[in-house]
Design a protein around this motif. Structure first.
Motif, PDB file in Angstrom:
ATOM      1  N   GLY A 233     -38.888 -25.605 -63.427  1.00 47.39           N
ATOM      2  CA  GLY A 233     -38.352 -24.628 -63.854  1.00 47.39           C
ATOM      3  C   GLY A 233     -37.043 -24.874 -64.404  1.00 47.39           C
ATOM      4  N   TYR A 234     -35.956 -23.956 -64.477  1.00 46.78           N
ATOM      5  CA  TYR A 234     -34.611 -24.350 -64.992  1.00 46.78           C
ATOM      6  C   TYR A 234     -33.989 -25.349 -64.391  1.00 46.78           C
ATOM      7  N   GLN A 235     -33.292 -26.189 -65.033  1.00 48.20           N
ATOM      8  CA  GLN A 235     -32.529 -27.305 -64.879  1.00 48.20           C
ATOM      9  C   GLN A 235     -31.475 -27.626 -65.770  1.00 48.20           C
ATOM     10  N   ASP A 236     -30.358 -28.222 -65.148  1.00 39.92           N
ATOM     11  CA  ASP A 236     -29.128 -28.658 -65.983  1.00 39.92           C
ATOM     12  C   ASP A 236     -28.431 -29.675 -65.255  1.00 39.92           C
ATOM     13  N   ALA A 237     -28.448 -30.881 -65.907  1.00 45.69           N
ATOM     14  CA  ALA A 237     -28.140 -32.323 -65.122  1.00 45.69           C
ATOM     15  C   ALA A 237     -26.774 -32.075 -64.901  1.00 45.69           C
ATOM     16  N   SER A 238     -25.950 -31.407 -65.647  1.00 45.97           N
ATOM     17  CA  SER A 238     -24.468 -31.415 -65.570  1.00 45.97           C
ATOM     18  C   SER A 238     -24.006 -30.628 -64.139  1.00 45.97           C
ATOM     19  N   GLY A 239     -24.686 -29.813 -63.737  1.00 50.47           N
ATOM     20  CA  GLY A 239     -24.275 -29.171 -62.193  1.00 50.47           C
ATOM     21  C   GLY A 239     -23.136 -27.853 -62.820  1.00 50.47           C
ATOM     22  N   ARG A 240     -23.159 -27.567 -64.018  1.00 48.55           N
ATOM     23  CA  ARG A 240     -22.131 -26.661 -64.501  1.00 48.55           C
ATOM     24  C   ARG A 240     -22.945 -25.100 -64.214  1.00 48.55           C
ATOM     25  N   ASN A 241     -23.951 -25.096 -64.459  1.00 50.24           N
ATOM     26  CA  ASN A 241     -24.785 -23.753 -64.402  1.00 50.24           C
ATOM     27  C   ASN A 241     -25.487 -23.511 -62.888  1.00 50.24           C
ATOM     28  N   ALA A 242     -24.697 -23.008 -62.100  1.00 51.14           N
ATOM     29  CA  ALA A 242     -24.970 -23.399 -60.542  1.00 51.14           C
ATOM     30  C   ALA A 242     -25.153 -21.578 -60.289  1.00 51.14           C
ATOM     31  N   ILE A 243     -26.147 -21.355 -59.103  1.00 50.40           N
ATOM     32  CA  ILE A 243     -26.313 -20.190 -58.546  1.00 50.40           C
ATOM     33  C   ILE A 243     -25.418 -20.104 -57.587  1.00 50.40           C
ATOM     34  N   SER A 244     -24.846 -18.900 -57.306  1.00 51.51           N
ATOM     35  CA  SER A 244     -23.776 -18.594 -56.332  1.00 51.51           C
ATOM     36  C   SER A 244     -24.301 -17.446 -55.123  1.00 51.51           C
ATOM     37  N   PHE A 245     -23.876 -18.160 -54.008  1.00 51.21           N
ATOM     38  CA  PHE A 245     -24.148 -17.377 -52.760  1.00 51.21           C
ATOM     39  C   PHE A 245     -22.892 -16.862 -51.994  1.00 51.21           C
ATOM     40  N   ARG A 246     -22.876 -16.067 -51.155  1.00 53.94           N
ATOM     41  CA  ARG A 246     -21.784 -15.791 -50.560  1.00 53.94           C
ATOM     42  C   ARG A 246     -22.219 -16.343 -49.050  1.00 53.94           C
ATOM     43  N   VAL A 247     -21.218 -17.237 -48.476  1.00 54.13           N
ATOM     44  CA  VAL A 247     -21.340 -18.055 -47.346  1.00 54.13           C
ATOM     45  C   VAL A 247     -20.643 -17.556 -46.162  1.00 54.13           C
ATOM     46  N   ASN A 248     -21.098 -17.442 -44.898  1.00 52.22           N
ATOM     47  CA  ASN A 248     -20.072 -17.378 -43.902  1.00 52.22           C
ATOM     48  C   ASN A 248     -19.918 -18.637 -43.050  1.00 52.22           C
ATOM     49  N   PRO A 249     -19.235 -19.395 -43.172  1.00 58.12           N
ATOM     50  CA  PRO A 249     -18.813 -20.742 -42.624  1.00 58.12           C
ATOM     51  C   PRO A 249     -19.204 -20.978 -41.155  1.00 58.12           C
ATOM     52  N   GLU A 250     -18.433 -19.930 -40.458  1.00 54.73           N
ATOM     53  CA  GLU A 250     -18.348 -19.787 -39.036  1.00 54.73           C
ATOM     54  C   GLU A 250     -19.778 -19.556 -38.367  1.00 54.73           C
ATOM     55  N   VAL A 251     -20.572 -18.930 -39.281  1.00 58.23           N
ATOM     56  CA  VAL A 251     -21.878 -18.308 -38.796  1.00 58.23           C
ATOM     57  C   VAL A 251     -23.046 -19.446 -39.119  1.00 58.23           C
ATOM     58  N   GLY A 252     -22.679 -19.682 -40.486  1.00 60.32           N
ATOM     59  CA  GLY A 252     -23.637 -20.910 -41.234  1.00 60.32           C
ATOM     60  C   GLY A 252     -24.998 -19.960 -41.722  1.00 60.32           C
ATOM     61  N   THR A 253     -24.542 -18.782 -42.261  1.00 63.41           N
ATOM     62  CA  THR A 253     -25.592 -17.847 -43.084  1.00 63.41           C
ATOM     63  C   THR A 253     -25.151 -17.654 -44.505  1.00 63.41           C
ATOM     64  N   PHE A 254     -26.219 -17.530 -45.459  1.00 67.59           N
ATOM     65  CA  PHE A 254     -25.769 -17.560 -46.565  1.00 67.59           C
ATOM     66  C   PHE A 254     -26.782 -16.151 -47.435  1.00 67.59           C
ATOM     67  N   HIS A 255     -26.018 -15.634 -48.229  1.00 65.91           N
ATOM     68  CA  HIS A 255     -26.526 -14.197 -48.557  1.00 65.91           C
ATOM     69  C   HIS A 255     -26.428 -14.179 -50.270  1.00 65.91           C
ATOM     70  N   GLU A 256     -27.189 -13.400 -50.784  1.00 67.27           N
ATOM     71  CA  GLU A 256     -26.977 -13.108 -52.421  1.00 67.27           C
ATOM     72  C   GLU A 256     -25.795 -12.263 -52.539  1.00 67.27           C
TER      73      GLU A 256
END
Length: 257
Positions: A233-256
């Motif tokens: 699928g899609y790739q970009d070796a530069s790391g610039r085009n990234a998918i973003s999640f909302r993270v709750n570091p205290e709980v350790g969960t990741f959401h769209e």
């Protein structure tokens, strides 16, 4: 023994079969874990790469063998319990010791995962755990996580050589067992990410064998995943085009978002 493709496709083919999608944004970019293949998550220290691997495993709910050689039992149990209850891990960590029956009951929901907490497993020990899993359940795990690559016990003249040999072994094990292998690895801190480290920042340049490499980074409540290598699928070796999640570091969960 060599075979023809015409004869092989008449058999049941699980080779390359994708595991279930659990993050819609990753599925849209055709970022998937596949059986019989090697995959990698890499990031700088503190980038929440282990938390993301745990969240993925928790959501997948497939038979999993997890080699946690960088985090101990209490740390992993508190993180999984925090995700299960939606409460901060430092609070549930105390409850692990004072309310053991309650904690055990909540953690039974993760019995699809078997854990090895050997701090420095050898390749032979990884193989023995695979065979033990097969003996208990009558089949190899669907997913195997090695977290992290740098703590697997194998020594050559250089770290580069050791990492290369370990990945070669895990690649072969994925093929022979039919399991999807996910390796957690480091990126060098000398190369900045924008937002994620580029493929060139992967420690010891171990990017040849995995069919999928995700570099990750965290900034505040935003967690970024960049497919710096993706054979399907899609790739970009530069790391610039990234998918973003909302993270709750205290709980350790990741959401769209």
């Amino acid at each position: 023994m060599s075979i023809t493709l015409a004869r092989q496709v008449l058999r049941v083919l699980d080779t390359g079969k994708p595991l279930p999608d659990v993050y819609p944004s990753l599925a849209l970019a055709k970022i998937r874990l596949r059986r019989s293949n090697l995959h990698e998550i890499a990031g700088q220290p503190g980038s929440m790469k282990t938390m993301f691997a745990l969240d993925w495993v928790r959501r997948l709910k497939v038979p999993t063998l997890y080699f946690s050689n960088d985090s101990d039992e209490s740390t992993i149990a508190s993180r999984m319990l925090a995700a299960n209850t939606g409460r901060p891990s430092d609070i549930v960590e105390a409850e692990l010791r004072t309310q053991r029956e309650w904690a055990s009951g909540r953690l039974q929901g993760f019995d699809h995962v078997r854990w090895s907490f050997d701090p420095s497993p050898s390749l032979d020990e990884i193989d023995l755990e695979m065979e033990a899993f097969n003996e208990i359940y009558g089949e190899y795990p669907t997913l195997v996580v090695v977290d992290i690559l740098g703590n697997v016990s194998y020594y050559e003249d250089s770290d580069h050589g050791s990492d290369a040999r370990i990945l070669q072994y895990l690649h072969a094990s994925a093929r022979s067992s039919g399991a999807a292998f996910l390796v957690v690895h480091h990126c060098t801190e000398s190369v900045p990410g924008n937002p994620c480290p580029p493929r060139s920042a992967i420690l010891n340049k171990q990017a040849k064998l995995p069919v999928l490499i995700l570099t990750v980074a965290v900034q505040g409540e935003s967690f970024y995943v960049a497919p710096v290598k993706n054979r399907h699928g899609y790739q970009d070796a530069s790391g610039r085009n990234a998918i973003s999640f909302r993270v709750n570091p205290e709980v350790g969960t990741f959401h769209e978002w």
